[in-house]
Design a protein around this motif. Structure first.
Motif, PDB file in Angstrom:
ATOM      1  N   SER A 182      -5.471  -0.454   8.217  1.00  0.00           N
ATOM      2  CA  SER A 182      -5.114   0.883   8.699  1.00  0.00           C
ATOM      3  C   SER A 182      -3.633   0.888   9.043  1.00  0.00           C
ATOM      4  N   LEU A 183      -3.135   2.044   9.424  1.00  0.00           N
ATOM      5  CA  LEU A 183      -1.717   2.141   9.791  1.00  0.00           C
ATOM      6  C   LEU A 183      -1.397   1.393  11.082  1.00  0.00           C
ATOM      7  N   LEU A 184      -2.422   0.939  11.802  1.00  0.00           N
ATOM      8  CA  LEU A 184      -2.172   0.080  12.969  1.00  0.00           C
ATOM      9  C   LEU A 184      -1.604  -1.256  12.527  1.00  0.00           C
ATOM     10  N   ILE A 205       0.865  -1.188   0.000  1.00  0.00           N
ATOM     11  CA  ILE A 205       0.000   0.000   0.000  1.00  0.00           C
ATOM     12  C   ILE A 205       0.901   1.238   0.000  1.00  0.00           C
ATOM     13  N   TYR A 232      -0.718  -2.076   9.035  1.00  0.00           N
ATOM     14  CA  TYR A 232       0.176  -2.030   7.883  1.00  0.00           C
ATOM     15  C   TYR A 232       1.412  -1.256   8.326  1.00  0.00           C
ATOM     16  N   THR A 260     -10.339   9.274   4.582  1.00  0.00           N
ATOM     17  CA  THR A 260      -9.625   8.920   5.804  1.00  0.00           C
ATOM     18  C   THR A 260      -8.569   7.893   5.408  1.00  0.00           C
ATOM     19  N   ARG A 261      -7.599   7.690   6.274  1.00  0.00           N
ATOM     20  CA  ARG A 261      -6.536   6.745   5.933  1.00  0.00           C
ATOM     21  C   ARG A 261      -7.097   5.336   5.711  1.00  0.00           C
ATOM     22  N   SER A 262      -7.978   4.911   6.590  1.00  0.00           N
ATOM     23  CA  SER A 262      -8.503   3.552   6.453  1.00  0.00           C
ATOM     24  C   SER A 262      -9.336   3.419   5.175  1.00  0.00           C
ATOM     25  N   GLU A 263     -10.063   4.471   4.844  1.00  0.00           N
ATOM     26  CA  GLU A 263     -10.824   4.481   3.593  1.00  0.00           C
ATOM     27  C   GLU A 263      -9.873   4.410   2.406  1.00  0.00           C
ATOM     28  N   THR A 305       0.719   4.536   0.578  1.00  0.00           N
ATOM     29  CA  THR A 305       0.724   5.335   1.799  1.00  0.00           C
ATOM     30  C   THR A 305       1.485   6.654   1.682  1.00  0.00           C
ATOM     31  N   ASP A 355      -6.103   7.872  10.793  1.00  0.00           N
ATOM     32  CA  ASP A 355      -7.241   7.871  11.706  1.00  0.00           C
ATOM     33  C   ASP A 355      -7.007   6.884  12.847  1.00  0.00           C
ATOM     34  N   THR A 356      -5.735   6.565  13.087  1.00  0.00           N
ATOM     35  CA  THR A 356      -5.416   5.587  14.137  1.00  0.00           C
ATOM     36  C   THR A 356      -4.288   6.081  15.044  1.00  0.00           C
ATOM     37  N   ILE A 371       1.731  10.291   2.723  1.00  0.00           N
ATOM     38  CA  ILE A 371       1.252  10.727   4.047  1.00  0.00           C
ATOM     39  C   ILE A 371       0.060  11.683   3.920  1.00  0.00           C
ATOM     40  N   GLU A 372      -0.015  12.450   2.841  1.00  0.00           N
ATOM     41  CA  GLU A 372      -1.244  13.217   2.619  1.00  0.00           C
ATOM     42  C   GLU A 372      -2.298  12.289   2.015  1.00  0.00           C
ATOM     43  N   PRO A 373      -3.435  12.107   2.671  1.00  0.00           N
ATOM     44  CA  PRO A 373      -4.509  11.323   2.051  1.00  0.00           C
ATOM     45  C   PRO A 373      -5.004  12.022   0.779  1.00  0.00           C
ATOM     46  N   ASN A 419      -1.280   6.865  14.352  1.00  0.00           N
ATOM     47  CA  ASN A 419       0.014   6.274  14.052  1.00  0.00           C
ATOM     48  C   ASN A 419       0.993   7.235  13.375  1.00  0.00           C
ATOM     49  N   TYR A 476       4.458  17.155   3.984  1.00  0.00           N
ATOM     50  CA  TYR A 476       3.172  16.946   4.664  1.00  0.00           C
ATOM     51  C   TYR A 476       3.365  16.505   6.114  1.00  0.00           C
TER      52      TYR A 476
END
Lengths: 790, 170
Positions: A707-709, A197, A711, A283-286, A199, B41-42, A201-203, B44, B111
């Motif tokens: 999510s970043l938790l 993924i 990944y 959102t990041r998870s989205e 990733t 949204d976590t 950092i800017e969604p 991290n 960012y």
């Protein structure tokens, strides 16, 4: 100073601190999510929680009545908004399956995250709440989560296509059967290049607003404002000249913002429909569901060689998991590696099959390197496996087989012409910096001692093709666009200039580097150059930023536009100095008459005179402005030698990088600090693939690393300080001698690290460790090699 | 709705907010202080790091109502002068961390930079002379996808030396 000595006051080749930084370090950047036009409506996309299901009903009535909600729409409601499907740009084979892909689905959902409805509300919170009230009913279908299962065609992702096989591509050259039959040794492996993924950092975010004078402006966190404008105009039926696309400050891309996304089309279509500005921020998870993923290849490989270690043939059978739909370059991403499996080696035979396969997962597309990391991983891992089979040092095998410096330009077996390279120089420098022989001695000592922490040494002598791309070559491959780039130079009356570029930087520092190129070309102070980009109302032509193309083509265009300014200015100078044009010399920003150094005009003098326009040649327009559109004659071929020393705890499986040395040859360098930064960041992403990252789906098609938790994007604590150096072998395909650097580190580093991990464990019988080489995967590899149950 | 009074970058604001509103959303959407970014949204990524009563926090893990009565400092208030200056040498009023990120090329897309700098400022408050290892561990809650961290670590140690009064760049 002799007449032949190069000027020493130049900006090119020197560190210049970035012009971009001021607003970024003080919190004054303009990210897309910072833009909130008056009366703006917030969009939420209602997404499928199921990987594969028939949609039996979508009811937005309750959501529509919720507080703050202005409207809500299903896929059927918006069916008339689309003139055509979201685009796939590369028709890789004549019979490639290109199933329709609309911004909202109607009949079926095909991955977790597939959009089924949208809600528009006056606040973010109201939109989030109302999206929960959309009632979607699903009739579940089996998920298709791996390519072997998909290729059985028992469950179809796109029923109308009749198969999950999107395309099969085969290409061989040389006498493959004979070369493999006569080879002294053939080594075969299956390697897994896992799903990643990107990733940034800017969604992702998009704002679409109607303009009072007609037409629309779309702000998007995109790498490709120009391509986005054309494609959105086509998909949404907005006349191209009435659509302005702006990429404001963009926070990283790595390929994930190189696309035409459903949400961009939705925002524009809804701005058309409602006459109000529409805003969406993921959102990041989205984003982990709705923004493209990368890699996900299964590679069945074979390498053939003589007994003394000369590589003669390579076979690759690639199964590429494309996910549920074709995004912009989904089909083409594996193809971008197709030419690079032979890498730096003089092969006699090459055989490649690529099978692109639909599954019920997020679409894959170009992620930093795009096809070339996969190819490089395949060949560089296999060269190490071959060396182990032959009992030779892996660098010795490489030296025996690579293209020697004096053999350039070199025509490869895959039909490319490598214009320049010096693998010997980069390797010698890297080996010395690394202390290769000493580390080999330490490795032997630890092996002899039976140390529980073993030392491995990994090599990657990579090359890549970048600078995408010669337009005719793209045309011959049925890529539905060109690969040129554009620059305009505006000469202002006071002798300052504006450079307008068609590239669209999002961290690469083009404003700084293009200023250096233009300042040197025109003999202007660096501070007198302004670089404008990323807004189709200002930069009317461009092919944007991806594929390490911006400098080799866009920088070249800036240089070329400057030459045109000089050519015009020279005629004005001749006129004003009352001399023949043939007698005018230009150096350091001044036009002078040969032999009469006092008769001179600076470029600033000329600029002011042309602005006044009182006295100029009859056959000229009073203007110095110039533009250049450059279509490159060839790809460019950066290369380098990366060496990794990794310690592997054989009891816990933990891998620690002890040294990482990279010597890259990216041709001539405009700004060494920016180049080094690109290499650092590239290596970090490649190391991320080697050690930490994987997008994992369960059997039901749920993204369990959602999510970043879950990944693991590496932090500062996960990475070592990379040691970098360069050699400089100029490209011959452009006057700047530049090659491109954005993807090199990523392409090079993954095999270097994995080769080191495998090398550490080879005495235990290990011949591969699946990426990421996590403690679990290391442990499984050791167990498997030692006959365990793993 | 709940009434809050929060001092942000030296200015005191009073607003009615929803109890669920995150501090970062309050800063961005209510006050329009968009210098602080959202990257996940976590909790991290650390892009939203600010100082709450002088200590670094991820402002996505704090509700606006929890910051009632508190002082919040963001990247926008870090420079001693406006700091919005143009290109080139307009760095005089910048915090040493802002200057060092610029000179050491500790940012690319920029960012993550506001959060990274705010986290680093708190790290240096606690440890004015961190080793490379200490910087790496001190910033492990802040993700950067561009730089590979090499130049971020350099920048933080360069700024640390300047803050300790040592000559920099000699």
């Amino acid at each position: 100073m002799t007449a032949t000595e190069a000027p020493t006051t130049g900006h090119v080749g020197q560190v210049r601190l970035r012009k971009e930084d001021a607003r970024l370090v003080t919190g004054r950047a303009t990210w897309t999510d910072n833009i909130t036009p008056a009366g703006c409506l917030y969009m939420m996309v209602v997404r499928s929680p199921m990987a594969h299901a028939t949609v039996t009903g979508v009811d937005v009535s309750v959501a529509t009545d919720a507080p703050g909600v202005v409207a809500a729409y299903t896929g059927a409601d918006l069916a008339d908004a689309w003139q055509t499907s979201l685009p796939s740009v590369w028709q890789v084979t004549p019979d490639v399956k290109e199933p329709p892909h609309y911004p909202l689905t109607q009949d079926k959902v095909r991955f977790v995250g597939d959009g089924v409805a949208v809600v528009l509300a006056t606040s973010r919170q109201a939109a989030v709440d109302a999206a929960e009230l959309v009632d979607v009913t699903y009739d579940p279908l089996p998920a298709v989560t791996d390519v072997a299962q998909a290729l059985k065609d028992e469950v179809l992702v796109h029923d109308d296509e009749g198969t999950n096989r999107c395309y099969s591509y085969h290409w061989d050259s040389g006498n493959v059967d004979e070369v493999f039959e006569q080879a002294d040794v053939v080594v075969e492996r299956r390697l897994i290049n896992q799903r990643l993924i990107p990733t940034a950092i800017e969604p992702r975010a998009v704002v679409a607003q109607p303009e009072p004078t007609g037409g629309y402006t779309v702000f998007s966190a995109t790498q490709i404002p120009h391509i986005l404008r054309i494609q959105l105009a086509i998909v949404c039926g907005v006349p191209e000249h009435q659509l302005r696309v702006v990429a404001p400050d963009v926070g990283g891309g790595f390929g994930s913002k190189l696309n035409i996304y459903a949400e961009e089309a939705l925002a524009l279509a809804l701005a058309q429909k409602l006459g109000q500005p529409i805003k969406w921020t993921e959102t990041r998870s989205e984003g982990y569901q709705a923004t493209i993923h990368g890699r996900d290849h299964i590679q069945d490989l074979a390498i053939a060689a003589t007994s003394d270690g000369r590589i003669v043939g390579f076979k690759a059978d690639i199964k590429a998991d494309l996910g549920a739909y074709l995004q912009l370059v989904t089909t083409g991403t594996p193809m971008l590696g197709a030419f690079m499996y032979p890498a730096i080696y003089k092969l006699e035979a090459h055989d490649l099959t690529i099978t692109g396969v639909f599954t019920t997962k997020t679409p894959t597309d170009a992620y930093r390197g795009a096809g070339r990391p996969e190819a490089t991983f395949a060949i560089e891992r296999m060269v190490d496996e071959l060396a182990a089979e032959l009992g030779m040092d892996p660098m010795e095998v490489r030296r025996k087989s690579w293209i020697a410096h004096e053999e350039f330009p070199y025509d490869t077996i895959t039909g490319l012409t490598y214009d320049s390279g010096n693998y010997e120089a980069a390797t010698d420098k890297a080996m010395a910096l690394f202390g290769y022989d000493e580390l080999r001695r330490e490795q032997q000592q630890r092996r002899d001692d039976g140390d529980t922490t073993q030392l491995g040494i990994g090599i990657s002598t990579f090359t890549e093709m970048c600078g995408l791309a010669p337009s005719r070559a793209l045309g011959s491959l049925n890529y539905r666009a060109g690969g040129w780039e554009h620059a305009t130079i505006r000469m202002l009356p006071t002798g300052k200039i504006q450079v307008i570029t068609g590239t669209s930087p999002h961290g690469q520092g083009h404003v700084t580097s293009w200023s250096q190129i233009a300042a040197d070309a025109l003999g202007l102070p660096y501070e007198d150059v302004e670089v404008l980009h990323g807004d189709t109302a200002i930069s009317h032509k461009g092919m944007d930023t991806y594929g390490s193309r911006s400098l080799a083509i866009g920088g070249y265009a800036v240089h070329e536009a400057a030459q045109k300014v000089i050519a015009k200015a020279k005629r004005f100078a001749a006129h004003l100095l009352e001399a023949s044009e043939d007698d005018i010399e230009f150096a350091d920003g001044t036009f002078s008459v040969r032999g009469s150094p006092d008769a001179a005009k600076t470029i600033q003098d000329i600029a002011l005179a042309v602005f006044a326009a009182h006295d100029y040649p009859e056959d000229m327009e009073p203007a110095l402005d110039a533009e250049a559109t450059i279509d490159p004659e060839n790809f460019s071929f950066p290369h380098g030698t990366h060496l990794c020393a990794a310690e592997v705890d054989t009891e816990t499986g933990r891998v620690t990088i002890r040294r990482y040395v990279a010597v890259d040859d990216v041709g001539k360098v405009i700004n060494p600090q920016i180049v080094e930064g690109q290499v650092h960041g590239g290596i970090a992403q490649g190391v991320g693939q080697a050690l930490y990252e994987e997008a994992v789906y369960d059997a039901d098609g749920n993204l369990t690393t959602g999510s970043l938790l879950d990944y693991h994007v590496p932090s500062a604590a996960d990475l070592p300080a990379f040691e970098t150096d360069r050699t400089e072998t100029p490209a011959t395909s452009n006057p700047l001698g530049v090659k491109g650097v954005g993807e090199a580190g990523t392409i090079a580093s993954t095999p270097a690290v994995v080769n080191a991990v495998v090398d550490a464990l080879r005495p235990m019988g290990v011949t591969d460790v699946r990426m990421p080489t996590s403690p679990q995967h290391v442990w499984e590899a050791i167990e498997a090699a030692q006959g365990g149950a793993a | 709705m709940t009434n809050v009074q929060i001092t942000v970058d030296g200015t005191t604001y009073e607003d009615e907010v929803e109890p669920r509103l995150l501090l970062v959303q309050y800063l961005r959407d209510v006050l329009g202080k968009t210098g602080t970014n959202i990257g996940c949204d976590t909790s991290n990524c650390g892009a939203c790091t600010v100082h709450l009563d002088g200590r670094s926090v991820k402002s996505c893990t704090v509700l606006a109502v929890q910051a009632d009565g508190a002082t919040v400092d963001t990247i926008e208030g870090l420079a001693s002068t406006d700091g919005a200056g143009g290109d080139g040498d307009a760095t005089a009023g910048w915090h040493p961390l802002q200057r060092a990120f610029h000179t050491e090329h500790g940012l690319q897309c920029g960012y993550c930079t506001p959060g990274m700098i705010m986290a680093a400022a708190d790290l240096l408050r606690e440890n004015p002379d961190p080793s490379e290892e200490e910087v790496r561990h001190g910033l492990e809650g802040n993700l950067c996808r561009c730089t590979g961290y090499v130049n971020i670590v350099k920048a933080v140690r360069t700024a640390a030396a300047e803050l300790r009064g040592e000559e920099v760049g000699a």
